[in-house]
Enzyme design. Structure first.
Site, mmCIF file in Angstrom:
data_model
loop_
_atom_site.group_PDB
_atom_site.id
_atom_site.type_symbol
_atom_site.label_atom_id
_atom_site.label_comp_id
_atom_site.label_asym_id
_atom_site.label_seq_id
_atom_site.Cartn_x
_atom_site.Cartn_y
_atom_site.Cartn_z
ATOM 1 N N ASP A 64 0.660 3.623 2.413
ATOM 2 C CA ASP A 64 0.454 4.210 3.727
ATOM 3 C C ASP A 64 -0.703 5.201 3.624
ATOM 4 O O ASP A 64 -1.689 4.907 2.948
ATOM 5 C CB ASP A 64 1.752 4.846 4.244
ATOM 6 C CG ASP A 64 1.771 4.951 5.766
ATOM 7 O OD1 ASP A 64 1.466 3.937 6.429
ATOM 8 O OD2 ASP A 64 2.091 6.023 6.290
ATOM 9 N N ASP B 14 0.853 -1.194 0.000
ATOM 10 C CA ASP B 14 0.000 0.000 0.000
ATOM 11 C C ASP B 14 0.887 1.241 0.000
ATOM 12 O O ASP B 14 2.103 1.153 0.080
ATOM 13 C CB ASP B 14 -0.901 0.002 1.243
ATOM 14 C CG ASP B 14 -0.086 -0.056 2.529
ATOM 15 O OD1 ASP B 14 0.366 1.010 2.984
ATOM 16 O OD2 ASP B 14 0.130 -1.167 3.065
#
Length: 290
Positions: free
Chosen positions: A212, A210
């Site tokens: 973040d 991802d």
């Protein structure tokens, strides 16, 4: 000459290691308590391999409850010489996209509630972690990941946070814009420090799941997103390990970077002043110098 034994620490999404021959789950007792789980021993392409699921099978340990000292001690006690750490991470860089692997070479340690050393009062030791991963083993890891069809970044700074919550937006922006971190995770420390104290060559392959929370186009992190990316990467991680096993020589030469001699000048406490109880607990990780 020392025989190479490869240790694999599997992170989120990597709870087993298929393809091993002559496998056995072994329960290992350590002076630091039980490790995360039993350790799976076997052979892969003629190389002795030990696999340990960092969070335990079924993912029962939080990042803060992982028994890092017991895990490293157990690997050392079983004769492991080289450790590949596989973990999930968030990215602070557009070019380090979900699905990519980052070969970590630096850390910023923001953990605060974990035992970070095997040494202590009665036997004081200081090792250098200026370069916390082994360049030789990291290079092998990068080549193997690339050959497995993964987009690989050969270096990166890992921000180790305490967790278990994900970052606030303000924290994410600070780590990215002001501290220069490239990826973020919850388990890289103190694992790397402890591996150095145990004189193990250590490399970290962080799998990006991802962005973040800093990225304006991707929103906040959620576990469903992480699991979906991990599911796609788990087999690539196993393929990377298989290729590493075919690359490492069974006969192990001394580490050119000195990882296996990290304790040569690290212990400060005079022999006559050392705590016998602590020295006994250090039998596996520091027995060579004590």
């Amino acid at each position: 000459m020392t025989q190479t034994k490869l240790g694999i620490i599997g992170g989120s999404g990597v709870y087993d290691m298929d393809g091993l021959e002559a496998t056995e789950w072994q329960t290992v007792e350590t002076p630091w308590g039980p490790p995360s789980d039993a350790l799976l021993t076997g052979r892969l392409s003629g190389l002795d391999v030990v696999f340990l699921p960092r969070h335990g099978r079924g993912h029962v340990h939080t990042p803060g409850s992982v028994p890092y000292r017991a895990n490293i001690d157990a690997l050392k006690r079983l004769g492991v010489t080289d450790v590949i750490s596989v973990s999930a991470c968030g990215s602070f860089r557009d070019e380090m996209a979900p699905g990519d692997f980052v070969i970590v070479d630096q850390y910023i340690d923001r953990t605060f509630d974990r035992a970070k050393s095997f040494f202590g009062p009665g036997c004081v030791g200081h090792v250098s972690v200026a370069h916390p991963t082994c360049p030789r083993l990291s290079g092998v890891c990068a080549d193997a990941a690339r050959a497995s069809g993964v987009t690989v970044h050969d270096s990166g700074t890992y921000l180790a946070m305490e967790g278990p919550q994900f970052s606030t937006l303000a924290e994410s922006r600070m780590y990215r814009d002001h501290w220069g971190a490239d990826v973020i995770g919850m388990t890289g420390m103190p694992e790397a420090k402890l591996a150095r104290e145990a004189e193990l060559c250590y490399a970290s392959a962080a799998m990006v799941t991802d962005y973040d929370s800093w990225h304006p186009d991707h929103g906040e992190v959620d576990v469903a997103q992480i699991i979906a990316t991990l599911s796609g990467n788990a087999e690539k991680a196993r393929n990377m390990v298989r290729r590493i096993a075919t690359t490492l020589a069974p006969d192990r030469a001394p580490c050119p970077h000195g990882c296996d001699r990290a304790l040569d000048f690290a212990v400060l406490t005079a022999p006559e002043s050392r705590d016998p109880g602590l020295v006994a607990r250090l039998d596996a990780v520091a027995g060579r110098v004590l």
